[in-house]
Structures are given as C-alpha cells and as structure tokens.
Design an enzyme around this catalytic site. Structure first.
Site, PDB file in Angstrom:
ATOM      1  N   ARG A 110       1.468  44.930  22.325  1.00 19.97           N
ATOM      2  CA  ARG A 110       0.483  43.951  22.814  1.00 19.97           C
ATOM      3  C   ARG A 110      -0.458  44.672  23.767  1.00 19.97           C
ATOM      4  O   ARG A 110      -0.385  44.552  24.970  1.00 19.97           O
ATOM      5  CB  ARG A 110       1.208  42.769  23.466  1.00 19.97           C
ATOM      6  CG  ARG A 110       2.109  42.071  22.466  1.00 19.97           C
ATOM      7  CD  ARG A 110       2.684  40.793  22.970  1.00 19.97           C
ATOM      8  NE  ARG A 110       1.712  39.705  23.019  1.00 19.97           N
ATOM      9  CZ  ARG A 110       2.039  38.493  23.466  1.00 19.97           C
ATOM     10  NH1 ARG A 110       3.241  38.272  23.934  1.00 19.97           N
ATOM     11  NH2 ARG A 110       1.134  37.529  23.486  1.00 19.97           N
ATOM     12  N   ARG A 147      10.664  29.521  29.038  1.00 17.59           N
ATOM     13  CA  ARG A 147       9.326  30.002  29.413  1.00 17.59           C
ATOM     14  C   ARG A 147       8.235  29.040  28.963  1.00 17.59           C
ATOM     15  O   ARG A 147       7.144  29.005  29.512  1.00 17.59           O
ATOM     16  CB  ARG A 147       9.072  31.385  28.804  1.00 17.59           C
ATOM     17  CG  ARG A 147       9.955  32.477  29.386  1.00 17.59           C
ATOM     18  CD  ARG A 147       9.509  33.832  28.899  1.00 17.59           C
ATOM     19  NE  ARG A 147       8.077  33.961  29.056  1.00 17.59           N
ATOM     20  CZ  ARG A 147       7.314  34.666  28.218  1.00 17.59           C
ATOM     21  NH1 ARG A 147       7.844  35.270  27.186  1.00 17.59           N
ATOM     22  NH2 ARG A 147       6.013  34.750  28.411  1.00 17.59           N
ATOM     23  N   LYS A 189       1.082  25.060  28.283  1.00 13.18           N
ATOM     24  CA  LYS A 189       1.411  26.298  28.991  1.00 13.18           C
ATOM     25  C   LYS A 189       0.238  27.264  28.922  1.00 13.18           C
ATOM     26  O   LYS A 189      -0.166  27.846  29.936  1.00 13.18           O
ATOM     27  CB  LYS A 189       2.631  26.956  28.347  1.00 13.18           C
ATOM     28  CG  LYS A 189       2.852  28.408  28.747  1.00 13.18           C
ATOM     29  CD  LYS A 189       4.061  29.037  28.086  1.00 13.18           C
ATOM     30  CE  LYS A 189       3.763  29.634  26.766  1.00 13.18           C
ATOM     31  NZ  LYS A 189       3.181  30.980  26.759  1.00 13.18           N
ATOM     32  N   ASN A 190      -0.352  27.403  27.740  1.00 13.68           N
ATOM     33  CA  ASN A 190      -1.370  28.443  27.559  1.00 13.68           C
ATOM     34  C   ASN A 190      -2.735  28.033  28.092  1.00 13.68           C
ATOM     35  O   ASN A 190      -3.692  28.808  27.994  1.00 13.68           O
ATOM     36  CB  ASN A 190      -1.454  28.854  26.085  1.00 13.68           C
ATOM     37  CG  ASN A 190      -0.194  29.587  25.658  1.00 13.68           C
ATOM     38  OD1 ASN A 190       0.635  29.955  26.495  1.00 13.68           O
ATOM     39  ND2 ASN A 190      -0.018  29.768  24.377  1.00 13.68           N
ATOM     40  N   CYS A 204       6.570  38.063  25.450  1.00 12.68           N
ATOM     41  CA  CYS A 204       7.376  38.048  24.215  1.00 12.68           C
ATOM     42  C   CYS A 204       7.139  39.336  23.426  1.00 12.68           C
ATOM     43  O   CYS A 204       6.028  39.806  23.288  1.00 12.68           O
ATOM     44  CB  CYS A 204       6.978  36.850  23.345  1.00 12.68           C
ATOM     45  SG  CYS A 204       7.620  35.326  23.986  1.00 12.68           S
ATOM     46  N   ASP A 240       1.451  30.619  16.885  1.00 11.95           N
ATOM     47  CA  ASP A 240       2.545  30.101  17.712  1.00 11.95           C
ATOM     48  C   ASP A 240       3.346  29.027  17.001  1.00 11.95           C
ATOM     49  O   ASP A 240       4.464  28.717  17.420  1.00 11.95           O
ATOM     50  CB  ASP A 240       2.006  29.552  19.034  1.00 11.95           C
ATOM     51  CG  ASP A 240       1.477  30.671  19.909  1.00 11.95           C
ATOM     52  OD1 ASP A 240       0.802  30.375  20.907  1.00 11.95           O
ATOM     53  OD2 ASP A 240       1.723  31.845  19.586  1.00 11.95           O
TER      54      ASP A 240
HETATM   55  C1  EPZ Z   1      -2.293  34.168  23.633  1.00 11.54           C
HETATM   56  O1  EPZ Z   1      -1.729  35.463  23.768  1.00 11.54           O
HETATM   57  C2  EPZ Z   1      -1.119  33.199  23.787  1.00 11.54           C
HETATM   58  N1  EPZ Z   1      -0.514  33.379  25.103  1.00 11.54           N
HETATM   59  C3  EPZ Z   1      -0.089  33.481  22.696  1.00 11.54           C
HETATM   60  O2  EPZ Z   1       0.929  32.485  22.819  1.00 11.54           O
HETATM   61  C4  EPZ Z   1      -0.747  33.329  21.331  1.00 11.54           C
HETATM   62  O3  EPZ Z   1       0.180  33.678  20.339  1.00 11.54           O
HETATM   63  C5  EPZ Z   1      -1.967  34.263  21.250  1.00 11.54           C
HETATM   64  O4  EPZ Z   1      -2.877  33.982  22.337  1.00 11.54           O
HETATM   65  C6  EPZ Z   1      -2.732  34.090  19.942  1.00 11.54           C
HETATM   66  O5  EPZ Z   1      -3.145  32.776  19.806  1.00 11.54           O
HETATM   67  C7  EPZ Z   1      -1.090  32.801  26.177  1.00 11.54           C
HETATM   68  O6  EPZ Z   1      -2.134  32.175  26.077  1.00 11.54           O
HETATM   69  C8  EPZ Z   1      -0.380  32.981  27.483  1.00 11.54           C
HETATM   70  P1  EPZ Z   1      -4.425  37.634  21.798  1.00 11.54           P
HETATM   71  P2  EPZ Z   1      -2.708  36.746  23.885  1.00 11.54           P
HETATM   72  O7  EPZ Z   1      -5.026  38.487  22.857  1.00 11.54           O
HETATM   73  O8  EPZ Z   1      -3.888  36.398  24.700  1.00 11.54           O
HETATM   74  C9  EPZ Z   1      -4.172  41.891  19.713  1.00 11.54           C
HETATM   75  C10 EPZ Z   1       3.109  31.664  23.061  1.00 11.54           C
HETATM   76  O9  EPZ Z   1       4.024  31.622  22.241  1.00 11.54           O
HETATM   77  N2  EPZ Z   1      -4.834  42.386  20.925  1.00 11.54           N
HETATM   78  O10 EPZ Z   1      -5.252  36.589  21.142  1.00 11.54           O
HETATM   79  O11 EPZ Z   1      -1.887  37.902  24.304  1.00 11.54           O
HETATM   80  C11 EPZ Z   1      -2.735  41.456  19.997  1.00 11.54           C
HETATM   81  O12 EPZ Z   1      -1.866  42.566  19.951  1.00 11.54           O
HETATM   82  C12 EPZ Z   1       2.264  32.913  23.185  1.00 11.54           C
HETATM   83  O13 EPZ Z   1       2.769  30.712  23.796  1.00 11.54           O
HETATM   84  C13 EPZ Z   1      -5.250  43.708  20.972  1.00 11.54           C
HETATM   85  O14 EPZ Z   1      -5.076  44.457  20.025  1.00 11.54           O
HETATM   86  O15 EPZ Z   1      -3.125  36.930  22.360  1.00 11.54           O
HETATM   87  C14 EPZ Z   1      -2.474  40.465  18.893  1.00 11.54           C
HETATM   88  O16 EPZ Z   1      -2.111  41.166  17.740  1.00 11.54           O
HETATM   89  C15 EPZ Z   1       2.772  34.046  22.323  1.00 11.54           C
HETATM   90  N3  EPZ Z   1      -5.842  44.168  22.115  1.00 11.54           N
HETATM   91  C16 EPZ Z   1      -3.835  39.796  18.693  1.00 11.54           C
HETATM   92  O17 EPZ Z   1      -4.802  40.680  19.281  1.00 11.54           O
HETATM   93  C17 EPZ Z   1      -6.048  43.370  23.192  1.00 11.54           C
HETATM   94  O18 EPZ Z   1      -6.616  43.849  24.207  1.00 11.54           O
HETATM   95  C18 EPZ Z   1      -3.969  38.429  19.360  1.00 11.54           C
HETATM   96  O19 EPZ Z   1      -3.761  38.612  20.715  1.00 11.54           O
HETATM   97  C19 EPZ Z   1      -5.607  42.025  23.134  1.00 11.54           C
HETATM   98  C20 EPZ Z   1      -5.013  41.553  21.990  1.00 11.54           C
END
Ligand code: EPZ
Length: 430
Positions: free
Chosen positions: A121, A397, A22-23, A116, A305
């Site tokens: 986020r 999802r 998915k990701n 989610c 995840d």
């Molecule tokens: C991706 O989300 C995945 N989703 C998530 O999977 C996964 O948990 C996550 O990466 C971490 O591996 C998809 O790929 C669609 P991040 P993403 O930006 O990109 C903070 C699932 O279950 N952050 O790496 O949103 C954020 O709040 C989903 O399949 C900021 O502060 O994750 C978090 O604490 C859930 N500012 C951390 O970084 C930003 O601009 C990691 O977020 C962006 C992120």
C-alpha cells in the site's frame, strides 16, 4: 482478545440502523487540525481506528472529548507535528494527517502507515500530489518529512483515483497560497463528505464527486460542526447477511444512492431490494443466483470493500460466480477460511472462482483483515452449526455494533472472552 461465537442457520429478520462512516470520519478528524478552533463531529462510531485518530490528535496537542456519538476536537494549540510510529502503524488512514498537519504547521513528520494487509500500500501518489502544490516531501528509512515550500497550489493529475491521495491533497491545498486543480480525483461519497466539512470550515472547494476538484487556498479556517454520512460498507455487510441467511431485513439511517452498485448485484442474485428515503429493505430469494463476473472498481463501480461480503454470499449461489479484485493485490484472504466452512472457492491472483454449494458448515475460522473478518461472521450466520471467529481485533477497527445489530435481527451471536460468554458491551472511553 475475544472470539465471536455464532450459531447459524437462522434467517435474519427485522430492522436495524447503520453506523456513521469510518472512511468519512477518519479524514474529517484529520481535517480538524487545519484550524485554530474547535470542531464537533457527529455520527462518530466507536471504532479502534477512531480511537487511534483521536490519540494522534491528542499527541499533537489537541483536546478531544466524546459525548455519545459526538466527538469534539479543540485544535487551538498544536504542539507537535510528528506522529508517533506506533500510531502510524495502526491504520492506513493515519497518512491523511500528512497533508493537514503540513498545511497547519508548515511541516510534518511520520512513518509510512500500517493498516489492513491487502497487498503493498504505497503512498507514492500522496507524495507526488503534495509535491506538485509546493510541499517539499522527503522519504528516508520508511519515514516521511514534509514542509511547505512556495506552497502556491498547482495542477495535479492522479495516475490512479486514490481515495487517500485525493483526501490528503484536498486538505493540504485548503491553506495554500493559490488555486489547485486536481484531475482523476477519487469520486467516493467520503470525498464529498470531506469537501462538505472543509467548506463548513471556510475552505473553498468544488467538484467533489466528479473527477476534477478545485481548491482555492484561503489564509485561515475555523471550527465547524458536521454529521458524517452513513457507512455504506456496513450497510452492504448487513444486506449480504440478510441475503445469505434467507432473511427479510430493513436498514435505517442509510444513503441508498451510495451503494447503488451493491444493490444492483443483490438484485441480480434474486433478492428483492427496495429503497425508501434513508431505508433499504431486502427480501432474500429461496436460493441466490450466481453472478457470472463481478469486478471491483473505483466509485461509482462496485466497491472493493464490499468484495469479501459478496464473495461470502456467492458461496451459496446456484452455479458458478467469478470475482475480479482490480483495486488491491491481495484481498482474498477470507476465501481459505470460507473453504473451511465448506465453500468451494479457487483463487488465482486477482480472480476468485466460486462454485455455489447448498450450505455452509460452522467451523473455527480466523479473521485476517477487516472486511474479510466481517465476511466470516456473515458466513457463520448462514452456516449450519456453530462458527467461532478469531482475530476479532480486525473487525473492531470498522464495525461498532455489529453483534448488537445482528442480535436485533434475530441472530444467535455473542462475544466469548476466554471461556466466558459476554454480550456486546460498550465502554464509554474514547
Ligand atoms: C481507502 O483506502 C479506504 N480506507 C479503503 O477502505 C478502501 O478499500 C480504499 O480507499 C479504496 O476504496 C479509508 O478510507 C481509511 P486508495 P486508501 O488510495 O485510501 C494504490 C476499509 O476496508 N495506491 O484508493 O488506502 C493502492 O495500493 C478500507 O475500510 C498507490 O499505488 O485506498 C491500491 O491498490 C480498506 N499509491 C489502490 O491505489 C498510492 O499512493 C487504491 O488505494 C495510494 C494508493
């Protein structure tokens, strides 16, 4: 909406395949707008989030068609670079259309994304990165507007190796007028898959999988064909299910090296885990060991995840385990529901303390986010008696054939639609 009904206590045995990631498919679908051409994405699972991404593409003017696991996207004409709020609110990944749409159209407009509820986020890292390569980004009232300024590329350092911000920047920079160097980039396998697809489109990107990614801007891209990587979190889900039901399973169509950290934890619990090419074989121990401390980390560390799945598994560990969730602020919602099934978990902030019990008992539980919902299903598979899981829209999802695959491994699990039992059906719609 349906519920999932599980009669647990049966060891999972047998072999099943794992769906496409998915990701990986979500950012790659966003990337298809970068060219005035047609792309074919294979290994595309039937998921609500994929349906949402295809709706976004069609709203923009693309023509999408699905044949089995292949999705064709004709992005020759983009009529709109504004994404409807309702679609933005459906999933977090919709934000990765920001970089691609701005690079293609010179501008884009969308609301902050949904997804989610794992804590706040924000998208500050996305916005900062895009600004640093010459894209003007303004935020007002929960809406983001972007338009290309000098768009000359640049040096970007991410304060945190955000997966989404890395993907957004990679896509936007492909069409910039210069070179971009991204440091402290996310290293997840999905980033490598995105680089592979973008380079097939004619992009010039290197370094994915390391913390420094270089993108040399080109004037235009063309359509490409690509098969996405297997879903490493679905594989982790099934392996935890096999381990906590005392089973012996084999997974096909996997990339074992993408879940090395998960396989290591499974071995620490006493499970026998072997890998052969695209196959992973697991034999559960008679009783799982506890894990003293498990900490989620950016790749190649233990994936956040898979945290809910391993937390569910450790409820049956012999002794006390501790899990620290370092990526998201609020990713223990499944713990309260697991306690309804007899688990003994105490959470405080980002720490969960899990005192192993000898068995779980079936109960009515509620999924509150994607991976936590899957954790409740696998707990139901291990529990004595019947478990009913509500909130299944969250699970839809990210999991395509979860029930069918568990049935193939001998589980007694079915969809229950308001009083009627139905088996897993797949509609052929997009
Ligand atoms: C991706 O989300 C995945 N989703 C998530 O999977 C996964 O948990 C996550 O990466 C971490 O591996 C998809 O790929 C669609 P991040 P993403 O930006 O990109 C903070 C699932 O279950 N952050 O790496 O949103 C954020 O709040 C989903 O399949 C900021 O502060 O994750 C978090 O604490 C859930 N500012 C951390 O970084 C930003 O601009 C990691 O977020 C962006 C992120």
């Amino acid at each position: 909406m349906y519920t999932i009904e599980i009669t647990g206590g049966r060891p999972l045995c047998g072999s099943t395949r794992v769906q496409g990631a998915k990701n990986s498919v979500l950012p790659i679908l966003a990337a298809t707008v970068l060219c005035e051409g047609t792309s074919v994405i294979r290994g595309c699972p039937y998921l609500e989030d994929v349906a949402c991404a295809l709706e976004i593409l069609e709203c923009a003017g693309c023509k999408c068609r699905r044949e089995g696991d292949a999705v064709t996207v004709d992005a020759s004409v983009i009529r709109k670079s504004r994404i409807p709020d309702a679609l933005m609110h459906k999933m977090r990944s919709s934000i990765t259309f920001l970089g691609a749409m701005t690079a293609r159209c010179g501008k884009a407009e969308m609301s902050f994304p949904g997804g989610c509820e794992l804590g706040p986020r924000p998208i500050d890292l996305h916005i900062k990165a895009l600004r640093e390569i010459g894209i003007r980004v303004t935020e007002k009232g929960g809406c983001v507007r972007a338009e290309t300024g000098d768009f000359a590329g640049g040096r970007v350092h991410l304060d945190f190796p955000s997966v989404g911000a890395t993907e957004n920047l990679m896509m936007a920079a492909t069409l910039s007028r210069g070179e971009t160097v991204l440091t402290n980039a996310a290293k997840e396998p999905e980033i490598c898959d995105l680089q592979s697809f973008l380079n097939k489109m004619g992009a010039r990107i290197s370094g994915a999988g390391t913390d420094e990614i270089r993108i040399e801007g080109v004037s235009r891209l063309h359509g490409a064909e690509h098969r996405v990587i297997p879903d490493r979190i679905v594989a982790a889900t099934y392996l935890c299910a096999g381990a906590m039901t005392g089973g012996q399973i084999e997974l096909r169509e996997t990339e074992p090296e993408h879940i090395g950290a998960v396989l290591s934890v499974l071995r620490d619990t006493g499970a026998q885990v072997e890998t052969h090419g695209d196959r992973i074989r697991l034999k559960a121990p008679s009783r799982l060991n506890a894990i003293k401390l498990l900490r989620t980390m950016p790749y190649p560390g233990f994936p956040t995840d898979a945290q809910a799945l391993v937390t569910a598994m450790l409820t049956l560990g012999e002794g006390t385990s501790m899990v620290e969730e370092t990526i998201f602020e609020n990713r223990f919602k499944h713990c309260g529901e697991l306690c309804r099934m007899g688990a003994d978990i105490t959470t405080r902030g980002r720490i969960a303390v899990i005192r192993g019990v000898t068995h779980l008992t079936g109960a009515r539980v509620e999924a509150m986010e994607l991976r936590g919902g899957a954790a409740l299903v696998i707990a139901g598979l291990a529990a004595e008696g019947v478990t009913e899981v509500r909130g299944t829209a969250h699970i839809d999802r990210g999991y395509d054939t979860f029930l069918e695959d568990m049935q193939a491994l001998g589980a007694s699990i079915m969809k229950r639609e308001a009083g009627a039992c139905i088996c897993q059906k797949r509609d052929e719609g997009i």
